[in-house]
Scaffold this active site. Sequence first.
Site, PDB file in Angstrom:
ATOM      1  N   ALA A   1     -72.157 -44.956  -0.041  1.00 10.29           N
ATOM      2  CA  ALA A   1     -73.661 -45.296   0.588  1.00 10.29           C
ATOM      3  C   ALA A   1     -73.107 -46.833   0.018  1.00 10.29           C
ATOM      4  O   ALA A   1     -73.119 -47.703  -0.765  1.00 10.29           O
ATOM      5  CB  ALA A   1     -74.247 -44.882  -1.299  1.00 10.29           C
ATOM      6  N   LEU A   2     -72.559 -47.469   1.677  1.00  9.71           N
ATOM      7  CA  LEU A   2     -72.133 -48.250   2.004  1.00  9.71           C
ATOM      8  C   LEU A   2     -72.862 -49.332   2.122  1.00  9.71           C
ATOM      9  O   LEU A   2     -74.261 -48.587   2.634  1.00  9.71           O
ATOM     10  CB  LEU A   2     -70.810 -47.989   2.881  1.00  9.71           C
TER      11      LEU A   2
ATOM     12  N   SER B   1     -76.004 -53.748  -3.186  1.00 12.95           N
ATOM     13  CA  SER B   1     -75.896 -52.624  -4.911  1.00 12.95           C
ATOM     14  C   SER B   1     -76.899 -51.155  -3.958  1.00 12.95           C
ATOM     15  O   SER B   1     -77.523 -51.452  -3.782  1.00 12.95           O
ATOM     16  CB  SER B   1     -76.815 -52.849  -6.076  1.00 12.95           C
ATOM     17  N   SER B   2     -75.375 -49.937  -4.084  1.00  9.76           N
ATOM     18  CA  SER B   2     -76.146 -48.804  -3.321  1.00  9.76           C
ATOM     19  C   SER B   2     -77.849 -48.739  -4.180  1.00  9.76           C
ATOM     20  O   SER B   2     -78.343 -47.427  -3.472  1.00  9.76           O
ATOM     21  CB  SER B   2     -74.856 -47.708  -3.631  1.00  9.76           C
TER      22      SER B   2
ATOM     23  N   GLN C   1     -66.128 -58.486  -6.846  1.00  8.11           N
ATOM     24  CA  GLN C   1     -66.146 -59.687  -8.693  1.00  8.11           C
ATOM     25  C   GLN C   1     -67.685 -58.255  -9.045  1.00  8.11           C
ATOM     26  O   GLN C   1     -67.291 -59.019  -9.841  1.00  8.11           O
ATOM     27  CB  GLN C   1     -66.843 -60.738  -7.434  1.00  8.11           C
TER      28      GLN C   1
ATOM     29  N   MET D   1     -67.306 -45.196  -3.683  1.00 10.62           N
ATOM     30  CA  MET D   1     -67.752 -44.057  -3.636  1.00 10.62           C
ATOM     31  C   MET D   1     -68.723 -43.587  -2.265  1.00 10.62           C
ATOM     32  O   MET D   1     -69.885 -42.787  -2.803  1.00 10.62           O
ATOM     33  CB  MET D   1     -68.984 -44.520  -5.045  1.00 10.62           C
TER      34      MET D   1
ATOM     35  N   HIS E   1     -69.284 -54.365   1.198  1.00  9.29           N
ATOM     36  CA  HIS E   1     -68.322 -52.782   1.060  1.00  9.29           C
ATOM     37  C   HIS E   1     -67.684 -53.111   2.215  1.00  9.29           C
ATOM     38  O   HIS E   1     -66.633 -53.408   2.602  1.00  9.29           O
ATOM     39  CB  HIS E   1     -68.849 -50.668   0.783  1.00  9.29           C
TER      40      HIS E   1
HETATM   41  O1  PAF Z   1     -66.719 -49.098  -7.958  1.00  9.97           O
HETATM   42  C1  PAF Z   1     -66.577 -47.648  -7.772  1.00  9.97           C
HETATM   43  O2  PAF Z   1     -67.155 -47.748  -6.602  1.00  9.97           O
HETATM   44  C2  PAF Z   1     -65.985 -46.938  -7.918  1.00  9.97           C
HETATM   45  O3  PAF Z   1     -66.201 -47.200  -9.694  1.00  9.97           O
HETATM   46  C3  PAF Z   1     -64.210 -47.217  -7.809  1.00  9.97           C
HETATM   47  C4  PAF Z   1     -63.465 -47.558  -7.876  1.00  9.97           C
HETATM   48  C5  PAF Z   1     -64.276 -46.759  -6.600  1.00  9.97           C
HETATM   49  C6  PAF Z   1     -64.249 -45.991  -8.911  1.00  9.97           C
HETATM   50  O4  PAF Z   1     -64.590 -44.524  -8.801  1.00  9.97           O
END
Ligand code: PAF
Length: 304
Positions: free
Chosen positions: A45-46, A205-206, A168, A43, A50
Amino acid sequence: MGIKLVTTAAELREESSRLLAAEAAAGSFAREDRPTQALVPTMGALHAGHAQLARTAVEHNDVVVASIFVNPLQFGEAADLDRYPRTLDADLALLEAEGVDLVFAPSVDEVYPDGMPLVRVTSGPLGEKWEGASRPGHFDGALTVVAKLLHYGLPGQGEAGYRAYFGQKDAQQLTLVRRMVADLNFPVEIVAVPTVRDSDGLALSSRNRFLSDAEREAALVLSRALRLIEGRANARQPLDLDSAVGLVESQPLVELDYFDVVDPRTLEPLAENCKDTPFRGEGLALIAAKVGPVRLIDNVPLNS
Ligand code: PAF
């Protein structure tokens, strides 16, 4: 070659087919005797967690697509959806540095052209417990968009393999995605990537950006309590969950929601297995708490 940004499903199909055809023509593949395509759903906001997902996907596969889509269907309150950070330029730079080939960043209209979908994936009883209990409908919304994203990311070129990468850190989401893929016969291999932590143990976490310094310090009790449980499992000792719960509850800025040890496939508590007798078998220690304005989750796999 630099990273390419596409915003429609048609462009994604065209670009990924082109990249896959070029890999097939070159004839030497990352891991198998055929090219493979990977999807890394996000989603935006990496952060470094990520980056680890993307790096793992790039190592394993020939063509890697990352998606960036803030999915309205998985947010309870409109305010939460509005507050979710949007950082597209920084996200693209991070994905490019990890060697991702293609970013799919569709609009809400592209993903839901007829408004919010009438037919959705139902996460069932697995989606109603733990996180699902405090976020009703969240996992139905997440699974519905994951199903769509997995379809968008399907390789279009001949006999290519297909993998998708999930952290995870969102253990319940990972369990549910695995179940959806198995129960509904999606032609994709789901790969779990371990949680990335700051050097002091806080899971990335974002949402961490919304913690004050004092709250961030207090939040460390979550990973400390999990490490306690992990250490006892590794030492084949009774887990003594109660004392770990006590540790979390002794931190005044932390409001514990749940802390339990569950079966990683069914998410059912393994209570009798973790009280006073040495812990055996696989488990997952799950924790969620509110720290200041932020709800945090974390987990550690046990004996996995
Ligand atoms: O984990 C996330 O960032 C979201 O739940 C996902 C898997 C991209 C689905 O919107």
